[in-house]
Motif scaffolding. Structure first.
Motif, short mmCIF file in Angstrom:
data_model
loop_
_atom_site.label_atom_id
_atom_site.label_comp_id
_atom_site.label_asym_id
_atom_site.label_seq_id
_atom_site.Cartn_x
_atom_site.Cartn_y
_atom_site.Cartn_z
N THR A 1 -94.35 96.96 -57.57
CA THR A 1 -94.79 96.41 -58.85
C THR A 1 -93.73 95.49 -59.46
N TYR A 2 -92.49 95.92 -59.45
CA TYR A 2 -91.44 95.20 -60.17
C TYR A 2 -90.46 94.47 -59.27
N GLY A 3 -90.55 94.71 -57.95
CA GLY A 3 -89.64 94.05 -57.03
C GLY A 3 -88.29 94.71 -56.90
N LEU A 4 -88.10 95.89 -57.53
CA LEU A 4 -86.80 96.55 -57.46
C LEU A 4 -86.42 96.79 -55.99
N PRO A 5 -85.23 96.39 -55.57
CA PRO A 5 -84.83 96.52 -54.17
C PRO A 5 -84.44 97.97 -53.82
N VAL A 6 -85.38 98.69 -53.23
CA VAL A 6 -85.20 100.11 -52.95
C VAL A 6 -85.18 100.35 -51.45
N VAL A 7 -84.56 101.46 -51.06
CA VAL A 7 -84.72 102.05 -49.73
C VAL A 7 -84.85 103.55 -49.95
N THR A 8 -85.61 104.20 -49.08
CA THR A 8 -85.80 105.65 -49.17
C THR A 8 -85.46 106.28 -47.82
N THR A 9 -84.77 107.42 -47.87
CA THR A 9 -84.52 108.19 -46.65
C THR A 9 -85.09 109.60 -46.83
N ASN A 10 -85.77 110.08 -45.80
CA ASN A 10 -86.31 111.43 -45.79
C ASN A 10 -85.60 112.21 -44.70
N CYS A 11 -84.86 113.23 -45.09
CA CYS A 11 -84.01 113.95 -44.14
C CYS A 11 -84.62 115.30 -43.78
N SER A 12 -84.14 115.86 -42.67
CA SER A 12 -84.50 117.22 -42.29
C SER A 12 -83.51 118.20 -42.91
N ASN A 13 -83.61 119.49 -42.56
CA ASN A 13 -82.77 120.52 -43.17
C ASN A 13 -81.29 120.27 -42.90
N ASN A 14 -80.52 120.14 -43.96
CA ASN A 14 -79.07 119.95 -43.82
C ASN A 14 -78.35 121.29 -43.77
N TYR A 15 -77.20 121.28 -43.12
CA TYR A 15 -76.32 122.45 -43.14
C TYR A 15 -74.89 121.96 -42.99
N GLY A 16 -73.91 122.79 -43.38
CA GLY A 16 -72.52 122.40 -43.27
C GLY A 16 -71.70 122.93 -44.44
N PRO A 17 -70.50 122.40 -44.66
CA PRO A 17 -69.61 122.86 -45.72
C PRO A 17 -70.20 122.66 -47.11
N TYR A 18 -69.79 123.53 -48.03
CA TYR A 18 -70.15 123.45 -49.46
C TYR A 18 -71.62 123.72 -49.73
N HIS A 19 -72.32 124.36 -48.81
CA HIS A 19 -73.73 124.66 -48.99
C HIS A 19 -73.86 125.91 -49.86
N PHE A 20 -74.57 125.79 -50.97
CA PHE A 20 -74.70 126.92 -51.89
C PHE A 20 -75.40 128.08 -51.18
N PRO A 21 -74.88 129.30 -51.31
CA PRO A 21 -75.37 130.42 -50.48
C PRO A 21 -76.68 131.05 -50.92
N GLU A 22 -77.65 130.21 -51.28
CA GLU A 22 -79.02 130.67 -51.44
C GLU A 22 -79.85 130.22 -50.23
N LYS A 23 -79.37 129.21 -49.52
CA LYS A 23 -80.08 128.65 -48.38
C LYS A 23 -79.78 129.47 -47.13
N LEU A 24 -80.62 129.29 -46.10
CA LEU A 24 -80.63 130.21 -44.96
C LEU A 24 -79.27 130.42 -44.31
N ILE A 25 -78.63 129.34 -43.83
CA ILE A 25 -77.42 129.52 -43.04
C ILE A 25 -76.27 130.11 -43.85
N PRO A 26 -75.92 129.55 -45.03
CA PRO A 26 -74.82 130.18 -45.77
C PRO A 26 -75.15 131.58 -46.25
N LEU A 27 -76.42 131.84 -46.58
CA LEU A 27 -76.80 133.20 -47.00
C LEU A 27 -76.56 134.20 -45.88
#
Length: 356
Positions: A176-202
């Motif tokens: 509509t407005y021409g705003l220069p955007v890009v979008t990324t859709n990622c899969s499940n992330n894991y690694g350092p600093y992951h809050f321990p409510e998610k599967l791997i750190p939990l």
């Protein structure tokens, strides 16, 4: 040259900021509300680094966003800020609608106004990079091909619905407005600093404490797992060379069932921190499945490889070992993020017996 990062004290956002400043001298203005999952400890190594400007604030605060854009004149906005936990979205969807939908709308409008003040190469080079999830595509059957960028949106949880809505807003502001955007859709992330409510750190945190390892249903839910620094490099690639208005899926090429993830974590802990009481797998406990639990996600990441030459550097085997080793080496960080509110949440979600 500067970039504005939203949600840069969260799991993926903080890893991105750290990764960015390891590989570039371009400053980062980091806007984060510091909700339960935002943690300045993640960025402790940048405490005296002039390239990192941290601002505590809400992406729904239009006046603040306008002020940051006017003051720092960023060449790009990289938008991570989001409520992102499916279980929390089931219990309290309102916060997800506010942050993920209203917050993205506020940022888009502020970005549109700011972009309108730019001229020439500065205007042409500006980007609004929206970071989203594969969960917007719904759930796959075992025989289905992985999600591609052309899959229809079929979100099944309040979280994924709110992210789908934000993706549609970003698309509309471009068309509509021409705003220069890009979008990324990622899969499940894991690694350092992951809050321990998610599967791997939990699983790591509970196993080390001798607590049950709660596995939903039969544990056969399949996800594609992406090491967080690979996600960061994918975002950098899209920000640098992605085509305006396009979506790029970023995946790890690692489809794994949840129960296999848990068993892998247990085996690594048996090796790296053996428990005299026996194998950690003895703690696996099956619990009632959550409502509407999607069975399988998988990402087809061929487009980003074909157009931008990106592929993940880590296999699941190398990434999960690095992750377990990080948690073993940073138990003080874990202890500090496990506040009373966190313990109350785990008790509510999995039963009081999980937190005793």
């Amino acid at each position: 040259m500067t970039i504005l990062v939203t949600g840069g004290a969260g799991f993926i956002g903080s890893n991105f900021v750290l990764d960015w400043l390891r590989s570039s001298d371009e400053p980062v203005v980091n806007l984060d509300a510091l909700t339960y999952a935002g943690n300045l400890e993640n960025l402790a190594s940048l405490k005296d680094d002039a390239r990192h400007v941290f601002v505590q604030g809400d992406i729904c605060d239009r006046a603040l966003v306008d002020q940051l854009l006017a003051t720092h004149r960023p060449r790009a906005i990289v938008h991570f800020a989001a409520e992102s936990h499916v279980d929390r979205s089931i219990h309290g969807p309102g916060a997800f609608m506010r942050t993920n939908v209203e917050g993205t709308f506020t940022l888009l409008e502020a970005a549109r106004a700011y972009w309108g003040t730019l001229e020439g190469e500065t205007r042409d080079g500006f980007r609004f990079h929206h970071v989203s999830t594969d969960e917007v595509y719904g759930s796959l059957q075992p025989q289905d091909p992985p999600f591609s960028e052309t899959n229809p949106y079929e979100p099944n949880s309040p979280y994924s619905a709110s992210k789908a809505a934000s993706d549609h807003l970003v698309r509309a502001w471009h068309h509509t407005y021409g705003l220069p955007v890009v979008t990324t859709n990622c899969s499940n992330n894991y690694g350092p600093y992951h809050f321990p409510e998610k599967l791997i750190p939990l699983m790591i945190v509970n196993a080390l404490a001798g607590k049950p390892l709660p596995v939903y249903g039969d544990g056969q839910q399949i996800r594609d797992w992406l090491y967080v620094t690979d996600h960061c490099s994918g975002i950098r690639a899209v920000l640098a060379g992605g085509r305006v208005g396009e979506t790029y899926n970023i995946g790890g090429w690692n489809e794994k069932a949840n129960i296999d993830i848990v068993r892998t974590v247990c085996a690594l802990l048996d090796e790296l921190r053996p428990d005299a009481a026996g194998p950690y797998s003895r703690l696996i406990t099956y619990v009632k499945d959550r409502p509407g639990h999607d069975r399988r996600y998988a990402i087809d990441a061929r487009k980003i490889e074909r157009e931008l030459g990106w592929r993940p550097a880590e296999t699941f085997e190398t990434g999960i070992r690095k992750t377990v080793q990080w948690y073993l080496s940073n138990e003080d960080w874990v202890a500090r993020v496990q506040s009373g509110a966190y313990r109350d949440w785990v008790s509510k979600q999995y039963g009081a017996g999980q937190t005793n």
